[in-house]
Scaffold this active site. Structure first.
Site, mmCIF file in Angstrom:
data_model
loop_
_atom_site.group_PDB
_atom_site.id
_atom_site.type_symbol
_atom_site.label_atom_id
_atom_site.label_comp_id
_atom_site.label_asym_id
_atom_site.label_seq_id
_atom_site.Cartn_x
_atom_site.Cartn_y
_atom_site.Cartn_z
ATOM 1 N N HIS A 9 -6.408 8.368 1.989
ATOM 2 C CA HIS A 9 -5.303 7.447 1.773
ATOM 3 C C HIS A 9 -5.230 6.462 2.943
ATOM 4 O O HIS A 9 -5.275 6.871 4.096
ATOM 5 C CB HIS A 9 -4.025 8.276 1.694
ATOM 6 C CG HIS A 9 -2.819 7.522 1.277
ATOM 7 N ND1 HIS A 9 -2.726 6.896 0.062
ATOM 8 C CD2 HIS A 9 -1.630 7.305 1.909
ATOM 9 C CE1 HIS A 9 -1.523 6.331 -0.032
ATOM 10 N NE2 HIS A 9 -0.850 6.540 1.065
ATOM 11 N N GLY B 138 4.180 1.187 -4.322
ATOM 12 C CA GLY B 138 5.237 1.679 -5.206
ATOM 13 C C GLY B 138 6.399 0.701 -5.236
ATOM 14 O O GLY B 138 7.006 0.451 -6.288
ATOM 15 N N GLN C 259 0.862 -1.184 0.000
ATOM 16 C CA GLN C 259 0.000 0.000 0.000
ATOM 17 C C GLN C 259 0.900 1.236 0.000
ATOM 18 O O GLN C 259 1.924 1.260 0.674
ATOM 19 C CB GLN C 259 -0.926 -0.031 1.226
ATOM 20 C CG GLN C 259 -1.958 1.095 1.278
ATOM 21 C CD GLN C 259 -1.512 2.296 2.082
ATOM 22 O OE1 GLN C 259 -0.550 2.222 2.830
ATOM 23 N NE2 GLN C 259 -2.202 3.411 1.928
ATOM 24 N N SER C 260 0.540 2.228 -0.784
ATOM 25 C CA SER C 260 1.270 3.492 -0.831
ATOM 26 C C SER C 260 2.715 3.239 -1.285
ATOM 27 O O SER C 260 2.920 2.641 -2.343
ATOM 28 C CB SER C 260 1.183 4.180 0.534
ATOM 29 O OG SER C 260 1.560 5.524 0.428
ATOM 30 N N ALA C 261 3.714 3.649 -0.496
ATOM 31 C CA ALA C 261 5.091 3.349 -0.908
ATOM 32 C C ALA C 261 5.312 1.838 -0.972
ATOM 33 O O ALA C 261 6.177 1.371 -1.725
ATOM 34 C CB ALA C 261 6.084 3.990 0.054
#
Ligand SMILES: *[C@@H]1O[C@H](CO)[C@@H](O)[C@H](O)[C@H]1NC(C)=O
Ligand SMILES: *[C@@H]1O[C@H](CO)[C@@H](O)[C@H](O)[C@H]1NC(C)=O
Ligand SMILES: *[C@@H]1O[C@H](CO)[C@@H](O)[C@H](O)[C@H]1NC(C)=O
Ligand SMILES: *[C@@H]1O[C@H](CO)[C@@H](O)[C@H](O)[C@H]1NC(C)=O
Ligand SMILES: *[C@@H]1O[C@H](CO)[C@@H](O)[C@H](O)[C@H]1NC(C)=O
Ligand SMILES: *[C@@H]1O[C@H](CO)[C@@H](O)[C@H](O)[C@H]1NC(C)=O
Ligand SMILES: *[C@@H]1O[C@H](CO)[C@@H](O)[C@H](O)[C@H]1NC(C)=O
Ligand SMILES: *[C@@H]1O[C@H](CO)[C@@H](O)[C@H](O)[C@H]1NC(C)=O
Length: 515
Positions: A438, A217, A212-214
């Site tokens: 988020h 990424g 999730q998120s970074a």
């Protein structure tokens, strides 16, 4: 103290005595025998298993090194290992320390080495600067229990990776093979899973990575850069940031005021070839992954994506309705006396990227066009009536999350099965101004759903099942059609209204008509 240690070494030598006292499940790993926590609610846990040598001393800032020894005696795997160095916080679930390369396993009880269960590996977010696998929010008990209930049992693994200065130190003076060692830690954990998961009852050919998120990424980086080829077969990306949003080369970090220069100043180390060796007590700074030929990430992600030369595996990817809101909250009610709203917006944009060379006045003009000051009486999705906050939130959400997802899938969707969601459910109890913010899906997926949001229970279970299905079958289920660039249909994830909608409807609120 001394007596206790004598007794415990006797216990580990004399396994028959130990067996009598032992209550936890044991696994015989490549690095030794580990004893976890006895089943609780049908779930066994093995916590704090080291998957690489401690990255300390001469290994600080270096790519992870495999463990080259076998631990003798039964190792205690009943407590989380350290979180990697970052500001201490109770939400990390463990103390911080440089010796932090540990992973954790949740598995159903009663599995054996030939159970061959599919495996879900979790990669936490935190902007590449914070986060830990031991965060109590990432407790997989409920998810694994649900997988057992529906007859699709999975094993869950969460692994630490180095963050901030320790995981992403970057400078023209660093050896390229040591760049992005935080991402390389993830590869090391995946390699450890390959070598050991069968011992836990898992199938090494059925590993899905989820972040999730970074963390998402990171998952995208593992796909784009192929440094973990063959170590996983599926991927789930919640609110992916795009691995390298501005892809600065390492030299970017050397400029005055940038992280490497700041660290040299703070430590009194001098720039140049000796800087790296000098950094013994580096303070943490904000870093992002970096791009350099010969490194983990040899080219800009956008170039590699455009070439189509990345791993072609089934994927789930999605974004939330108000991704940007929590990141622009600092602008709420900002006193604009003395400067214009546009200038305040531009400052926010600049502060959001490391590589300022990309933020030209032409680019800012485009942003002003797409994210204009709005009529405060209209407000943004939750009628904040705060124009600066609204446009900054919309820009940040699109820039950081939505565009990263679209850019990747524009190419990937025609090369591999891809399932896309848009999460649009405001969860009772959350801050209305922050909206469907988020990370607000994580308490649903991991559970338990907070009592104030009990109305979301069934919806949360549906979401869990999508992911459990995917880990088992590489398909979230018949309710969720594949995304194609022709139809561009995404799954709206909203309680009592799970349905396909056009991807175009995804831009935040009032901005969609202008995008
Ligand atoms: C663990 O496995 C190794 C290699 O198969 C074996 O030599 C060793 O005896 C096993 N140890 C235990 C305690 O089962
Ligand atoms: C595991 O096996 C024990 C003993 O047979 C049984 O009591 C328990 O219900 C089993 N657990 C699960 C989750 O099937
Ligand atoms: C293991 O690696 C460490 C550091 O890389 C080294 O100092 C040590 O000698 C190695 N041990 C063995 C048994 O190879
Ligand atoms: C493992 O460590 C914990 C915490 O120190 C302790 O309570 C527990 O007894 C240990 N378990 C074993 C099997 O040594
Ligand atoms: C996770 O949650 C379960 C159920 O609430 C609890 O028993 C367990 O102690 C928690 N922590 C870990 C590490 O599993
Ligand atoms: C280093 O930091 C000090 C204190 O913040 C500051 O005064 C000085 O100008 C800095 N030096 C450089 C080279 O950035
Ligand atoms: C990824 O790496 C593997 C192993 O080196 C290689 O076989 C495969 O062709 C690579 N795939 C891509 C898309 O580069
Ligand atoms: C806003 O800032 C100006 C100038 O610093 C100050 O005079 C004014 O009182 C501030 N307004 C509020 C509402 O704080």
């Amino acid at each position: 103290m001394r007596l206790l240690s004598v007794i415990s070494s006797l216990l580990s030598i004399n396994s028959s005595i130990h067996d009598v006292l032992a209550s936890g499940p044991r696994v015989n790993l490549t690095i030794g025998v580990f004893e976890g926590l006895e089943a609780n609610g049908g779930i066994e846990r093995f916590l704090g298993i080291p998957f690489a040598q401690p990255p300390v001393g001469s290994l600080r800032f270096k790519a992870p090194v495999p463990i080259n020894q076998t631990f003798t005696g039964v190792q205690n795997a009943t407590m989380f290992g350290n979180a990697c160095v970052q500001p201490p916080s109770s939400s990390l679930g463990a103390p911080t320390g440089e010796d932090c390369l540990f992973l954790n396993v949740w598995r159903p009880e009663n599995v054996s080495t030939d159970s061959a269960l599919p495996v879900l590996v979790w990669v936490y977010g935190g902007a590449f600067n914070t986060g830990a696998a031991s965060d109590p929010e990432y407790n997989a008990t409920i998810l694994v229990q649900r997988s057992m209930e529906i007859g699709k049992p999975i094993i869950f693994v969460s692994a630490n990776y180095r963050v901030n200065t320790f995981g992403f130190l970057a400078s023209a003076d660093m050896a390229v093979e040591d760049l992005n060692n935080g991402l390389q830690d993830q590869s090391a954990a995946l390699r450890f899973v390959q070598e050991n998961i069968v011992t836990f009852g898992g199938d090494s050919s059925k590993v899905t990575i989820w972040g999730q998120s970074a963390g998402a990424g990171s998952v995208e980086a593992q796909i784009v850069y192929n440094a973990s080829a063959g170590l996983f077969r599926g991927a789930i990306m919640d609110s992916m940031t795009g691995p390298f949003k501005s892809s600065p080369p390492p030299s970017t970090y050397d400029a005055p005021g940038k992280p490497f220069a700041l660290i040299l100043n703070a430590t009194g180390c001098s720039a140049g070839p000796t800087a790296f060796a000098c950094l013994q007590d580096a303070p943490t700074e904000v870093w992002q992954p970096t791009v350099a030929p010969g490194s983990f990430s040899p080219a800009r992600a956008s170039e590699t994506i455009a070439s189509g030369e990345f791993l072609h595996i089934p994927m789930i990817a999605g974004t939330n309705l108000n991704e940007g809101n929590s990141f622009s909250a600092s602008l709420l009610g900002l006193n604009l006396t003395g400067y214009t709203q546009d200038l305040a917006f531009d400052n926010f944009v600049r502060a959001s990227v490391i590589d300022q060379t990309l933020i030209t006045s032409d680019v800012l003009d485009q942003f002003h066009k797409f994210y204009p000051a709005n009529d405060p009486s209209e407000g943004a999705p939750f009628n904040t009536g705060d124009s600066l906050f609204d446009r900054a939130a919309a820009w940040y959400g699109d820039f950081m999350f939505l565009s990263a997802r679209r850019r990747f899938l524009d190419v990937a969707a025609s090369l591999q099965p891809t399932f896309v969601y848009h999460f649009r459910e405001f969860i009772p109890g959350n801050n209305v101004t922050l909206g469907v913010s988020h990370a607000s899906e994580l308490p649903l997926i991991f559970g338990p759903v907070p009592a104030v949001a009990a109305v979301e229970d069934d919806f949360a279970i549906t979401w869990r099942d999508f992911y459990i299905n995917f880990v088992n079958d590489l398909n979230p289920g018949s309710a969720w059609p594949q995304f194609t660039n022709e139809t561009r249909q995404v799954l709206q994830l909203k309680r009592d209204n799970i349905t396909t909608i056009p991807d175009g409807a995804c831009a935040q609120s009032i901005w969609s008509s202008q995008a």
